[in-house]
Design an enzyme around this catalytic site. Sequence first.
Site, PDB file in Angstrom:
ATOM      1  N   GLY A 279       0.774  -1.242   0.000  1.00  0.00           N
ATOM      2  CA  GLY A 279       0.000   0.000   0.000  1.00  0.00           C
ATOM      3  C   GLY A 279       0.799   1.282   0.000  1.00  0.00           C
ATOM      4  O   GLY A 279       0.259   2.335   0.341  1.00  0.00           O
TER       5      GLY A 279
ATOM      6  N   LEU B 118      -3.457  -6.932  -7.819  1.00  0.00           N
ATOM      7  CA  LEU B 118      -2.874  -8.022  -8.618  1.00  0.00           C
ATOM      8  C   LEU B 118      -3.907  -8.900  -9.313  1.00  0.00           C
ATOM      9  O   LEU B 118      -3.542  -9.872  -9.972  1.00  0.00           O
ATOM     10  CB  LEU B 118      -1.976  -8.893  -7.735  1.00  0.00           C
ATOM     11  CG  LEU B 118      -0.761  -8.164  -7.149  1.00  0.00           C
ATOM     12  CD1 LEU B 118       0.055  -9.088  -6.264  1.00  0.00           C
ATOM     13  CD2 LEU B 118       0.115  -7.593  -8.263  1.00  0.00           C
ATOM     14  N   LYS B 119      -5.160  -8.585  -9.176  1.00  0.00           N
ATOM     15  CA  LYS B 119      -6.199  -9.404  -9.815  1.00  0.00           C
ATOM     16  C   LYS B 119      -6.806  -8.659 -10.985  1.00  0.00           C
ATOM     17  O   LYS B 119      -6.743  -7.428 -11.048  1.00  0.00           O
ATOM     18  CB  LYS B 119      -7.304  -9.740  -8.802  1.00  0.00           C
ATOM     19  CG  LYS B 119      -6.808 -10.548  -7.630  1.00  0.00           C
ATOM     20  CD  LYS B 119      -6.519 -11.967  -8.049  1.00  0.00           C
ATOM     21  CE  LYS B 119      -5.916 -12.764  -6.915  1.00  0.00           C
ATOM     22  NZ  LYS B 119      -5.470 -14.084  -7.330  1.00  0.00           N
TER      23      LYS B 119
ATOM     24  N   ILE C  60      -9.641  -6.971 -13.064  1.00  0.00           N
ATOM     25  CA  ILE C  60     -10.908  -6.298 -12.743  1.00  0.00           C
ATOM     26  C   ILE C  60     -11.979  -6.877 -13.678  1.00  0.00           C
ATOM     27  O   ILE C  60     -11.760  -6.943 -14.895  1.00  0.00           O
ATOM     28  CB  ILE C  60     -10.779  -4.770 -13.000  1.00  0.00           C
ATOM     29  CG1 ILE C  60      -9.663  -4.167 -12.149  1.00  0.00           C
ATOM     30  CG2 ILE C  60     -12.094  -4.055 -12.759  1.00  0.00           C
ATOM     31  CD1 ILE C  60      -9.971  -3.994 -10.707  1.00  0.00           C
TER      32      ILE C  60
ATOM     33  N   HIS D 259       2.275   1.066 -13.140  1.00  0.00           N
ATOM     34  CA  HIS D 259       3.099  -0.091 -13.505  1.00  0.00           C
ATOM     35  C   HIS D 259       4.572   0.287 -13.346  1.00  0.00           C
ATOM     36  O   HIS D 259       4.979   1.362 -13.789  1.00  0.00           O
ATOM     37  CB  HIS D 259       2.809  -0.497 -14.957  1.00  0.00           C
ATOM     38  CG  HIS D 259       3.534  -1.733 -15.364  1.00  0.00           C
ATOM     39  ND1 HIS D 259       3.100  -2.997 -15.001  1.00  0.00           N
ATOM     40  CD2 HIS D 259       4.677  -1.915 -16.062  1.00  0.00           C
ATOM     41  CE1 HIS D 259       3.951  -3.893 -15.474  1.00  0.00           C
ATOM     42  NE2 HIS D 259       4.910  -3.259 -16.128  1.00  0.00           N
TER      43      HIS D 259
ATOM     44  N   GLU E 173       7.181   6.286  -8.647  1.00  0.00           N
ATOM     45  CA  GLU E 173       5.749   5.915  -8.653  1.00  0.00           C
ATOM     46  C   GLU E 173       4.994   6.835  -7.706  1.00  0.00           C
ATOM     47  O   GLU E 173       3.912   7.325  -8.023  1.00  0.00           O
ATOM     48  CB  GLU E 173       5.561   4.465  -8.188  1.00  0.00           C
ATOM     49  CG  GLU E 173       6.073   3.422  -9.150  1.00  0.00           C
ATOM     50  CD  GLU E 173       5.795   2.008  -8.654  1.00  0.00           C
ATOM     51  OE1 GLU E 173       4.711   1.755  -8.104  1.00  0.00           O
ATOM     52  OE2 GLU E 173       6.679   1.154  -8.815  1.00  0.00           O
TER      53      GLU E 173
HETATM   54  C1  GRF Z   1       4.105  -1.056  -7.278  1.00  0.00           C
HETATM   55  O1  GRF Z   1       5.410  -1.306  -7.690  1.00  0.00           O
HETATM   56  C2  GRF Z   1       3.207  -0.849  -8.464  1.00  0.00           C
HETATM   57  O2  GRF Z   1       3.865  -0.303  -9.565  1.00  0.00           O
HETATM   58  C3  GRF Z   1       2.763  -2.235  -8.807  1.00  0.00           C
HETATM   59  O3  GRF Z   1       2.616  -2.882  -7.571  1.00  0.00           O
HETATM   60  C4  GRF Z   1       3.477  -2.279  -6.605  1.00  0.00           C
HETATM   61  C5  GRF Z   1       2.616  -1.904  -5.441  1.00  0.00           C
HETATM   62  O4  GRF Z   1       3.365  -1.421  -4.352  1.00  0.00           O
HETATM   63  N1  GRF Z   1       1.565  -2.227  -9.629  1.00  0.00           N
HETATM   64  P1  GRF Z   1       2.615  -0.764  -3.126  1.00  0.00           P
HETATM   65  O5  GRF Z   1       1.625  -1.799  -2.591  1.00  0.00           O
HETATM   66  O6  GRF Z   1       1.898   0.453  -3.622  1.00  0.00           O
HETATM   67  O7  GRF Z   1       3.655  -0.452  -2.120  1.00  0.00           O
END
Ligand code: GRF
Length: 204
Positions: free
Chosen positions: A11, A89-90, A92, A108, A178
């Site tokens: 998160g 990770l699933k 939608i 991503h 990110e």
């Molecule tokens: C991140 O690296 C994001 O790019 C990918 O999953 C990871 C999530 O990390 N889709 P977090 O749970 O936000 O720390």
Amino acid sequence: MNIAVFASGRGSNFLAILNAIDARILPAQIVVLISNKSDVGAMEIARAHNIPTQHLSQKMFSSEEALADAMLEALEKNHAEFIALAGYLKKIPARVIRQYCNRIVNIHPALLPSFGGEGMYGHRVHEAVIASGEKVSGATVHLVDEEYDCGPIVLQKTVTIAQNDTPDSLAAKILKIEHEIFPLALKAFAEGRVRIEGRKAWIT
Ligand code: GRF
């Protein structure tokens, strides 16, 4: 803008979005955190911030349609106008994607369209990037359609890959950016500055 965040893990992107809201950088509210896991970091963060949570996993439903119904109900009940996938990770359900067409984004940890697609998540992305000998990687915020990692790209930022970078060190560098670009992309949506035409999106 009322945002629903979907997350499956630690998160940290969710927290970055919350911090941008608290800092008044992002004019939005998180109205619900939806997770397929009940006991992950993202759920803890939501509880600590008094944000409604909803645990929805395919395992709880007999069909994808039933899961879609439950998701749409949770989204409508909380007046969600926009969905941010922050480490979800699933897949939608298609009906949710259609209902929120051009209102779902994902983050991503690579420069799409390279190093994306089904199975390309977490450590695997950074391992593949390092193995390919690339000199640059980065992060991408993109709109979500019915295929993995294929929707129009909204915002990207690059990082240089050092010769001694490992998948772990690269992941850490990229996670930092990110946390910068995800709130900025959401801000652009909240301020009505994202133009979408066909397969192209850009911020004005
Ligand atoms: C991140 O690296 C994001 O790019 C990918 O999953 C990871 C999530 O990390 N889709 P977090 O749970 O936000 O720390």
